[in-house]
Design an enzyme around this catalytic site. Structure first.
Site, mmCIF file in Angstrom:
data_model
loop_
_atom_site.group_PDB
_atom_site.id
_atom_site.type_symbol
_atom_site.label_atom_id
_atom_site.label_comp_id
_atom_site.label_asym_id
_atom_site.label_seq_id
_atom_site.Cartn_x
_atom_site.Cartn_y
_atom_site.Cartn_z
ATOM 1 N N ALA A 59 29.114 -32.004 -32.914
ATOM 2 C CA ALA A 59 29.076 -30.830 -33.970
ATOM 3 C C ALA A 59 29.686 -31.654 -35.140
ATOM 4 C CB ALA A 59 30.361 -29.838 -33.565
ATOM 5 N N THR A 63 25.083 -28.497 -29.642
ATOM 6 C CA THR A 63 25.192 -27.190 -29.149
ATOM 7 C C THR A 63 26.278 -26.194 -29.575
ATOM 8 O OG1 THR A 63 26.311 -28.244 -27.260
ATOM 9 C CG2 THR A 63 24.068 -27.625 -26.807
ATOM 10 N N ASN A 64 27.421 -27.152 -30.225
ATOM 11 C CA ASN A 64 28.616 -26.145 -30.727
ATOM 12 C C ASN A 64 28.579 -26.062 -32.157
ATOM 13 O OD1 ASN A 64 29.765 -26.151 -28.193
ATOM 14 N ND2 ASN A 64 29.977 -28.524 -28.090
ATOM 15 N N CYS A 65 27.461 -25.968 -32.653
ATOM 16 C CA CYS A 65 27.380 -25.574 -34.108
ATOM 17 C C CYS A 65 26.757 -24.403 -34.354
ATOM 18 C CB CYS A 65 26.410 -26.580 -34.913
ATOM 19 S SG CYS A 65 27.153 -28.227 -35.182
ATOM 20 N N ILE A 66 27.359 -23.636 -35.556
ATOM 21 C CA ILE A 66 26.579 -22.313 -35.792
ATOM 22 C C ILE A 66 25.344 -22.629 -36.897
ATOM 23 C CG2 ILE A 66 26.819 -19.945 -36.306
ATOM 24 C CD1 ILE A 66 29.649 -20.381 -36.403
#
Lengths: 119, 98, 111
Positions: free
Chosen positions: C64, C108-111
């Protein structure tokens, strides 16, 4: 102020998805700068010894992912010493710099956090 | 900060000793489902529960006791669902053991 | 799914434009992916892309934004490991865009 969360990881990396899910929560929370700590206990301590090879089972390498925790800002890492001892892992080389806790240190750790989640 | 620990599995499936290691003096344990099987007096699980300091409160879900023909032994407070919800609000946090 | 044409080769992309198979990655593909984003890769881009591949080799995941910045700072120093520098290079979304150009899966851990 964001609520602090203690994740208690109790499952072996080889026993279903719980270990991976706990790590995903930790990484996601860390990416958003939430105060998160991890406690490895019971079979969760099996996530820590070095030299495990997930590729032998064609699985993703949880050990490698775990090493990313400090970069994601999650460096508050603990392990239950009794859980290690019962599994013959007291002297094992662990892949993360975890602080061993025993006796009254464990409930004292829980008391410090706003939220606790066991996986 | 106090924690209400929720147990739902039989103590033979989910050993009590690890739960007990985390319990603080002002925490509480709420047994539901097969976790209530720990209340068979004379069982290993029951003996373990006896080692808890008196300050730790023990609760069990009434209907799960009834279903298993278990009485609430001394120091165990039977609760219905509304009381369960109240307990969840009363403690600073709730920790479910899956 | 869509495809990318590079030097007569057809490279499979996922629905977000990331390489379907990260082993396909090479310099020409990186440049073609960048062109799709309207970017021309400079030496400053390349060093980040290579660092990302080292990150993936070590941790088996795409970082991220925050860990990316930390990692770059650790390896290349704070002049490069800061959000200003990385945002400028990768159009304001360094974690997502740099991972894409480096051939890694979408973080996977980003908006």
């Amino acid at each position: 102020m964001a609520k602090s969360l203690l994740l208690i990881c109790r499952q072996s990396p080889w026993a279903g998805t719980a270990a991976r899910e706990a790590l995903d929560i930790a990484l996601a929370g860390g990416a958003f700068e939430l105060p998160i700590a991890l406690l490895f206990m019971d079979d969760g301590v099996f996530q820590l010894p070095v030299g495990q090879q997930a590729t032998a089972l064609e699985q993703k390498d949880l050990s490698a992912n775990l090493q990313a925790l400090p970069l994601f800002g999650v460096d508050d890492l603990y392990v239950c010493q009794a859980s290690l001892a019962r599994r013959g892992l007291t002297d094992a080389t662990l892949s993360l710099p975890v602080t061993p806790l025993h006796g009254a240190e464990l409930p004292a750790l829980l008391a410090r956090f706003d939220l606790v989640m066991t996986l | 900060m106090t924690t209400l620990h929720l147990l739902s599995q039989s103590p033979w499936r989910q050993p009590l000793d690890s739960v007990l290691r985390l319990l603080g003096a002002d925490d509480a344990l709420l047994l539901c489902g097969d976790a209530c099987q720990a209340l068979h007096t004379g069982s290993e699980a029951w003996s373990l529960l006896q080692t808890l300091p008196a300050t730790v409160r023990l609760y069990a879900l009434q209907e799960d006791l009834q279903a298993r023909n278990l009485g609430a032994a001394e120091r165990v407070t039977p609760v219905d669902y509304p009381a369960f919800v109240e307990l969840c609000a009363q403690y600073d946090k709730v920790n479910g053991w899956l | 799914m869509s495809d990318l044409q590079v030097n007569g080769q057809t490279i499979a992309l996922d629905k977000d434009g990331y390489l379907a198979d990260r082993h396909d990655w090479n310099d020409a593909i990186a440049a073609a992916l960048a062109a799709r984003e309207g970017l021309e890769l400079t030496a400053e881009h390349w060093e980040i892309l290579h660092l990302l591949q080292a990150f993936y080799a070590e941790f088996q995941l795409s970082p991220a934004t925050r860990p990316l910045i930390k990692y770059v700072a650790l390896k290349l120093g704070p002049d490069k490991g800061n959000s200003l520098h990385l945002n400028r290079l990768f159009k304001g979304t360094p974690a997502k865009l740099a991972a894409k150009l480096a051939g890694l899966p979408k973080p996977t851990n980003c908006i």
